[in-house]
Design a protein around this motif. Structure first.
Motif, mmCIF file in Angstrom:
data_model
loop_
_atom_site.group_PDB
_atom_site.id
_atom_site.type_symbol
_atom_site.label_atom_id
_atom_site.label_comp_id
_atom_site.label_asym_id
_atom_site.label_seq_id
_atom_site.Cartn_x
_atom_site.Cartn_y
_atom_site.Cartn_z
ATOM 1 N N TYR A 58 90.486 -25.911 52.486
ATOM 2 C CA TYR A 58 91.056 -24.594 52.252
ATOM 3 C C TYR A 58 89.884 -23.681 51.944
ATOM 4 O O TYR A 58 89.087 -23.959 51.050
ATOM 5 C CB TYR A 58 92.052 -24.586 51.096
ATOM 6 N N GLU A 59 89.771 -22.607 52.715
ATOM 7 C CA GLU A 59 88.675 -21.664 52.555
ATOM 8 C C GLU A 59 89.244 -20.259 52.402
ATOM 9 O O GLU A 59 90.111 -19.854 53.176
ATOM 10 C CB GLU A 59 87.750 -21.702 53.772
ATOM 11 N N LEU A 60 88.756 -19.536 51.415
ATOM 12 C CA LEU A 60 89.176 -18.152 51.203
ATOM 13 C C LEU A 60 87.937 -17.292 51.030
ATOM 14 O O LEU A 60 87.051 -17.604 50.234
ATOM 15 C CB LEU A 60 90.068 -18.032 49.961
ATOM 16 N N TYR A 61 87.894 -16.222 51.789
ATOM 17 C CA TYR A 61 86.757 -15.301 51.799
ATOM 18 C C TYR A 61 87.229 -13.914 51.375
ATOM 19 O O TYR A 61 88.397 -13.560 51.562
ATOM 20 C CB TYR A 61 86.135 -15.245 53.199
ATOM 21 N N ALA A 62 86.319 -13.125 50.827
ATOM 22 C CA ALA A 62 86.659 -11.777 50.384
ATOM 23 C C ALA A 62 87.211 -10.943 51.535
ATOM 24 O O ALA A 62 88.116 -10.124 51.349
ATOM 25 C CB ALA A 62 85.445 -11.093 49.767
ATOM 26 N N ASP A 63 86.680 -11.171 52.737
ATOM 27 C CA ASP A 63 87.120 -10.449 53.925
ATOM 28 C C ASP A 63 86.535 -11.147 55.152
ATOM 29 O O ASP A 63 85.820 -12.147 55.015
ATOM 30 C CB ASP A 63 86.714 -8.968 53.874
ATOM 31 N N ARG A 64 86.819 -10.630 56.317
ATOM 32 C CA ARG A 64 86.323 -11.258 57.547
ATOM 33 C C ARG A 64 84.794 -11.243 57.613
ATOM 34 O O ARG A 64 84.173 -12.170 58.117
ATOM 35 C CB ARG A 64 86.934 -10.545 58.769
ATOM 36 N N GLY A 65 84.192 -10.207 57.075
ATOM 37 C CA GLY A 65 82.738 -10.137 57.049
ATOM 38 C C GLY A 65 82.122 -11.256 56.220
ATOM 39 O O GLY A 65 81.081 -11.813 56.587
ATOM 40 N N ALA A 66 82.754 -11.601 55.106
ATOM 41 C CA ALA A 66 82.260 -12.707 54.275
ATOM 42 C C ALA A 66 82.368 -14.031 55.034
ATOM 43 O O ALA A 66 81.485 -14.888 54.933
ATOM 44 C CB ALA A 66 83.035 -12.775 52.964
ATOM 45 N N PHE A 67 83.428 -14.194 55.807
ATOM 46 C CA PHE A 67 83.556 -15.392 56.643
ATOM 47 C C PHE A 67 82.444 -15.422 57.689
ATOM 48 O O PHE A 67 81.816 -16.466 57.906
ATOM 49 C CB PHE A 67 84.926 -15.439 57.328
ATOM 50 N N ASP A 68 82.186 -14.286 58.325
ATOM 51 C CA ASP A 68 81.123 -14.218 59.326
ATOM 52 C C ASP A 68 79.767 -14.555 58.703
ATOM 53 O O ASP A 68 78.951 -15.248 59.311
ATOM 54 C CB ASP A 68 81.086 -12.841 59.985
ATOM 55 N N THR A 69 79.530 -14.076 57.481
ATOM 56 C CA THR A 69 78.304 -14.412 56.765
ATOM 57 C C THR A 69 78.225 -15.911 56.521
ATOM 58 O O THR A 69 77.178 -16.537 56.731
ATOM 59 C CB THR A 69 78.220 -13.638 55.432
ATOM 60 N N HIS A 70 79.321 -16.503 56.096
ATOM 61 C CA HIS A 70 79.384 -17.963 55.889
ATOM 62 C C HIS A 70 79.013 -18.709 57.167
ATOM 63 O O HIS A 70 78.201 -19.632 57.150
ATOM 64 C CB HIS A 70 80.791 -18.353 55.428
ATOM 65 N N GLU A 71 79.583 -18.296 58.271
ATOM 66 C CA GLU A 71 79.337 -18.971 59.550
ATOM 67 C C GLU A 71 77.886 -18.859 60.005
ATOM 68 O O GLU A 71 77.413 -19.713 60.750
ATOM 69 C CB GLU A 71 80.262 -18.392 60.630
ATOM 70 N N SER A 72 77.174 -17.829 59.565
ATOM 71 C CA SER A 72 75.794 -17.618 60.008
ATOM 72 C C SER A 72 74.754 -18.328 59.137
ATOM 73 O O SER A 72 73.570 -18.328 59.482
ATOM 74 C CB SER A 72 75.484 -16.120 60.057
ATOM 75 N N GLN A 73 75.182 -18.919 58.037
ATOM 76 C CA GLN A 73 74.250 -19.573 57.120
ATOM 77 C C GLN A 73 73.682 -20.867 57.709
ATOM 78 O O GLN A 73 74.391 -21.603 58.398
ATOM 79 C CB GLN A 73 74.942 -19.894 55.794
ATOM 80 N N PRO A 74 72.421 -21.192 57.417
ATOM 81 C CA PRO A 74 71.825 -22.429 57.931
ATOM 82 C C PRO A 74 72.599 -23.683 57.539
ATOM 83 O O PRO A 74 72.765 -24.590 58.364
ATOM 84 C CB PRO A 74 70.419 -22.434 57.327
ATOM 85 N N HIS A 75 73.099 -23.743 56.296
ATOM 86 C CA HIS A 75 73.839 -24.936 55.875
ATOM 87 C C HIS A 75 75.158 -25.074 56.638
ATOM 88 O O HIS A 75 75.571 -26.188 56.955
ATOM 89 C CB HIS A 75 74.081 -24.947 54.353
ATOM 90 N N THR A 76 75.795 -23.964 56.976
ATOM 91 C CA THR A 76 77.035 -24.023 57.751
ATOM 92 C C THR A 76 76.739 -24.419 59.193
ATOM 93 O O THR A 76 77.454 -25.257 59.772
ATOM 94 C CB THR A 76 77.770 -22.669 57.706
ATOM 95 N N LYS A 77 75.705 -23.852 59.765
ATOM 96 C CA LYS A 77 75.340 -24.216 61.136
ATOM 97 C C LYS A 77 75.010 -25.702 61.230
ATOM 98 O O LYS A 77 75.389 -26.371 62.200
ATOM 99 C CB LYS A 77 74.166 -23.368 61.621
ATOM 100 N N HIS A 78 74.315 -26.234 60.221
ATOM 101 C CA HIS A 78 73.995 -27.664 60.189
ATOM 102 C C HIS A 78 75.289 -28.491 60.119
ATOM 103 O O HIS A 78 75.453 -29.467 60.857
ATOM 104 C CB HIS A 78 73.093 -27.981 58.994
ATOM 105 N N PHE A 79 76.218 -28.084 59.252
ATOM 106 C CA PHE A 79 77.499 -28.778 59.128
ATOM 107 C C PHE A 79 78.244 -28.789 60.466
ATOM 108 O O PHE A 79 78.738 -29.831 60.908
ATOM 109 C CB PHE A 79 78.362 -28.116 58.053
ATOM 110 N N LEU A 80 78.320 -27.643 61.114
ATOM 111 C CA LEU A 80 79.049 -27.545 62.380
ATOM 112 C C LEU A 80 78.433 -28.421 63.461
ATOM 113 O O LEU A 80 79.144 -29.028 64.264
ATOM 114 C CB LEU A 80 79.105 -26.078 62.840
ATOM 115 N N ALA A 81 77.110 -28.523 63.467
ATOM 116 C CA ALA A 81 76.433 -29.347 64.470
ATOM 117 C C ALA A 81 76.585 -30.841 64.190
ATOM 118 O O ALA A 81 76.756 -31.635 65.121
ATOM 119 C CB ALA A 81 74.950 -28.986 64.516
ATOM 120 N N GLU A 82 76.566 -31.224 62.936
ATOM 121 C CA GLU A 82 76.590 -32.637 62.567
ATOM 122 C C GLU A 82 77.989 -33.248 62.484
ATOM 123 O O GLU A 82 78.160 -34.453 62.662
ATOM 124 C CB GLU A 82 75.881 -32.837 61.225
ATOM 125 N N ARG A 83 78.986 -32.451 62.209
ATOM 126 C CA ARG A 83 80.324 -32.988 61.936
ATOM 127 C C ARG A 83 80.954 -33.708 63.120
ATOM 128 O O ARG A 83 81.726 -34.644 62.932
ATOM 129 C CB ARG A 83 81.252 -31.883 61.461
#
Length: 106
Positions: A58-83
């Motif tokens: 369950y993920e909740l972000y302040a707004d769509r921009g905060a979600f976009d920021t989350h998706e652009s982070q190195p740790h998120t990109k690593h998670f998406l590639a490895e999962r």
């Protein structure tokens, strides 16, 4: 409630070993989220009762921009590639908040 953008993600893991590796990957990713994403209001991983190979996020972000920021982070990109190596299936449901209660930020 005009603020808030969320999603629920259901991951089905390949086997017990994949589940353990996936959980470790999630723990590493969460450290990055905690330290660098003020717009991420909630990021919680659950194991549904009786489903040891399923993880429900369950993920909740302040707004769509905060979600976009989350998706652009190195740790998120690593998670998406490895999962992918651990997964049998994934299902994503995006949520637009219409009412409810969320914790206030200090």
């Amino acid at each position: 409630m005009s603020e808030g953008f969320g999603l629920v993600v259901r991951f089905t893991l390949r086997d017990v070993q994949a589940a353990a590796a996936f959980d470790a990957l999630c723990a590493r990713t969460l450290e990055g989220i905690k330290s660098s994403e003020p717009g991420t209001l909630a990021y919680v991983t659950h194991i549904p009762e009786g489903e040891p190979l399923v993880r429900l996020f369950y993920e909740l972000y302040a707004d769509r921009g905060a979600f976009d920021t989350h998706e652009s982070q190195p740790h998120t990109k690593h998670f998406l590639a490895e999962r992918e190596q651990y997964l049998a299936a994934v299902e994503v449901t995006f949520l637009d908040a219409i009412s409810g209660k969320v914790a206030t930020r200090k």
